[in-house]
Scaffold this motif. Structure first.
Motif, PDB file in Angstrom:
ATOM      1  N   GLN A 106      10.124 -10.850  13.830  1.00 42.78           N
ATOM      2  CA  GLN A 106      11.007  -9.656  13.807  1.00 42.78           C
ATOM      3  C   GLN A 106      12.814  -9.978  14.641  1.00 42.78           C
ATOM      4  OE1 GLN A 106       7.641  -7.297  12.371  1.00 42.78           O
ATOM      5  NE2 GLN A 106       9.346  -6.126  10.792  1.00 42.78           N
TER       6      GLN A 106
ATOM      7  N   HIS B  86       1.152 -11.707  14.186  1.00 45.22           N
ATOM      8  CA  HIS B  86       2.079 -10.659  13.158  1.00 45.22           C
ATOM      9  C   HIS B  86       2.768 -11.545  12.115  1.00 45.22           C
ATOM     10  CE1 HIS B  86       3.771  -6.628  12.841  1.00 45.22           C
ATOM     11  NE2 HIS B  86       4.283  -7.008  12.334  1.00 45.22           N
TER      12      HIS B  86
ATOM     13  N   ASN C 211      -2.664  -8.703  12.748  1.00 50.49           N
ATOM     14  CA  ASN C 211      -1.708  -7.266  12.228  1.00 50.49           C
ATOM     15  C   ASN C 211      -1.812  -7.198  10.947  1.00 50.49           C
ATOM     16  OD1 ASN C 211       0.656  -5.211  12.389  1.00 50.49           O
ATOM     17  ND2 ASN C 211       1.581  -6.828  11.440  1.00 50.49           N
ATOM     18  N   GLU C 212      -2.639  -6.161   9.838  1.00 50.66           N
ATOM     19  CA  GLU C 212      -2.876  -6.287   8.966  1.00 50.66           C
ATOM     20  C   GLU C 212      -2.974  -7.083   8.231  1.00 50.66           C
ATOM     21  OE1 GLU C 212       0.927  -4.738   7.121  1.00 50.66           O
ATOM     22  OE2 GLU C 212       0.628  -2.774   8.205  1.00 50.66           O
TER      23      GLU C 212
ATOM     24  N   GLU D 255      13.070  -6.368   8.676  1.00 52.32           N
ATOM     25  CA  GLU D 255      11.782  -6.040   8.054  1.00 52.32           C
ATOM     26  C   GLU D 255      11.728  -7.145   6.693  1.00 52.32           C
ATOM     27  OE1 GLU D 255      10.235  -3.685   8.302  1.00 52.32           O
ATOM     28  OE2 GLU D 255       8.883  -4.340   6.884  1.00 52.32           O
TER      29      GLU D 255
HETATM   30  C1  FCB Z   1       4.218  -2.662   8.401  1.00 50.96           C
HETATM   31  C2  FCB Z   1       4.082  -3.540   8.858  1.00 50.96           C
HETATM   32  C3  FCB Z   1       5.698  -3.962  10.307  1.00 50.96           C
HETATM   33  C4  FCB Z   1       6.558  -3.524   9.757  1.00 50.96           C
HETATM   34  C5  FCB Z   1       6.283  -1.709   8.825  1.00 50.96           C
HETATM   35  C6  FCB Z   1       7.314  -1.375   8.617  1.00 50.96           C
HETATM   36  O1  FCB Z   1       3.254  -3.134   7.339  1.00 50.96           O
HETATM   37  O2  FCB Z   1       3.540  -4.612  10.100  1.00 50.96           O
HETATM   38  O3  FCB Z   1       5.581  -5.590  10.759  1.00 50.96           O
HETATM   39  O4  FCB Z   1       7.623  -4.272   8.603  1.00 50.96           O
HETATM   40  O5  FCB Z   1       5.293  -2.557   7.909  1.00 50.96           O
END
Ligand code: FCB
Length: 387
Positions: A19, A113, A157-158, A348
């Protein structure tokens, strides 16, 4: 009433490589941005050129008062071809870590990520049963090369989002709409997390966890069964997988209401933020309580923030979220830190550069940075360890 936070509380802000770095053409996202039908607003191109501007960005974060910086390593730079590691790329991340230490900022390193090398995508992406092992190999090699420079790490991440967004909703690569594939990919991400946790832990001695995307879910009009179903596949299988971790990273932004038909987007009267999300600072504490309740683990808020062009609204949102987080601490929940998303206005994902989450704005023509009032305000809270 002033609220003080525990000594050693991590006050930070976060970014992810793709990002902000720019020029990540070895990543699956680079192709996805240009793929017909991907629905991406615009390509990332140079992003914030953080790949070159990280020294002054980290200095700014430190000067504002933060003691922590969370950033990610781009897998495709470190391992541009299977099994071939770039010493230059690893050297770059070593210099970033050294810069953090020079600036007295504690790094939190994320190993994945959202983006994967193109060669992973070509080999079957996250549906391929070999991908978790490949990911863990990259994690082990990288962690060994950077050992001693970081002591907090996030494997993925997530790990719950690429399966949903990429394999069921079709808005992230590889753009599939197959609920069955999502379930397989969920399992592969969980396996990857476990393998990576072991690889990073043994190579570096760092404390390791995941950063989970959590949402405050509320059943409406008899949506309880649907809520349970959604929560299970979206969060609970991952929280269960985090029970042996050193901590749980919570990323939380908003609330979703769930009716019998599924998630309902906020109606026209609700106050929304940039991604169409409900403006709901209280979601953070709800998710922290849930993550802690299900795992018993220490919690670090690895992301929380608001996409808005109104910076006063950002301050209001953070103040409310932090006040609730302080309640969590008072209840005895071990919350180790708060990392605001994001340091910089950045790319984003499918939405492009429109939504602005940053504490620092970026002129995309000149790459000039301007600290927003929210950045100064939160930096001051960090410096005083007091809300
Ligand atoms: C999360 C992501 C991050 C960004 C935020 C707004 O889900 O980890 O990269 O996009 O949301």
């Amino acid at each position: 009433m002033p609220r003080s936070f525990p000594p050693g509380f991590l006050w930070g802000t976060a970014t992810s490589a793709y990002q902000v770095e720019g020029g990540n053409y070895g990543s699956d996202w680079w192709e996805w941005e240009r793929a017909p039908g991907s629905g991406c607003a615009e390509p990332s191109l140079d992003a914030c050129d953080h790949y070159h501007l990280y020294p002054s960005d980290i200095a700014t974060i430190a000067a504002l008062g933060f003691n922590t910086y969370r950033f990610s390593i781009e897998w495709s730079r470190v391992e541009p071809e299977p099994g071939e590691y770039s010493k230059a790329a690893i050297g770059h991340y070593r210099r970033m870590l050294e810069t953090c230490h020079e600036q007295r900022v504690r790094p939190v390193v994320t190993f994945h990520h959202f983006t994967s090398p193109r060669w992973i995508a070509a080999a079957g992406g996250w549906e391929d049963p070999a991908t978790p092992q490949r990911f863990a190999h990259y994690c082990g090699e990288t962690a060994r090369a950077l050992a001693g420079l970081f002591d907090l790490a996030i494997t993925i991440n997530e790990p719950n989002m690429p399966p949903l967004l990429g394999y069921e909703d079709g808005i992230f690569p590889p753009g599939k709409r197959e609920p069955e594939a999502r379930l397989r990919v969920n399992s592969n991400f969980i396996e990857a997390h476990h393998l990576a946790r072991a690889a990073i832990g043994s190579a570096s001695g760092a404390r390791v966890g995941m950063a989970l995307a959590m949402v405050e879910l509320e059943a409406v009009d008899g949506g309880d069964a649907q809520l349970e179903r959604i929560q299970h596949v979206r969060e609970d299988v991952f929280l269960e997988a985090a029970r042996e971790d050193d901590f749980v990273g919570v990323n939380a932004y908003t609330r979703h209401q769930v009716g019998p038909e599924g998630i309902r987007w906020p109606d026209a009267e609700a106050e929304r933020t940039a991604l169409g999300w409900e403006n709901r600072p209280a979601a953070l504490a709800a998710c922290v309580r849930r993550a802690h309740g299900m795992t018993g683990k220490p919690i670090i808020v690895t992301e929380n923030g608001i996409g808005t062009n109104d910076d006063h609204r950002r301050i209001d949102y953070i103040r409310a979220a932090l006040s609730d987080l302080h309640d969590c601490l008072a209840e005895g929940i071990d919350v180790g830190g708060y990392l605001y998303w994001s340091a910089l206005d950045n790319f984003e994902w499918n939405h492009g550069y429109g939504p602005r989450f940053g504490l620092i704005s970026v002129d995309r023509t000149t790459q000039e940075r301007t600290v927003k009032p929210s950045g100064r305000w939160l930096g001051e809270v960090a410096r005083r360890n007091l809300l």
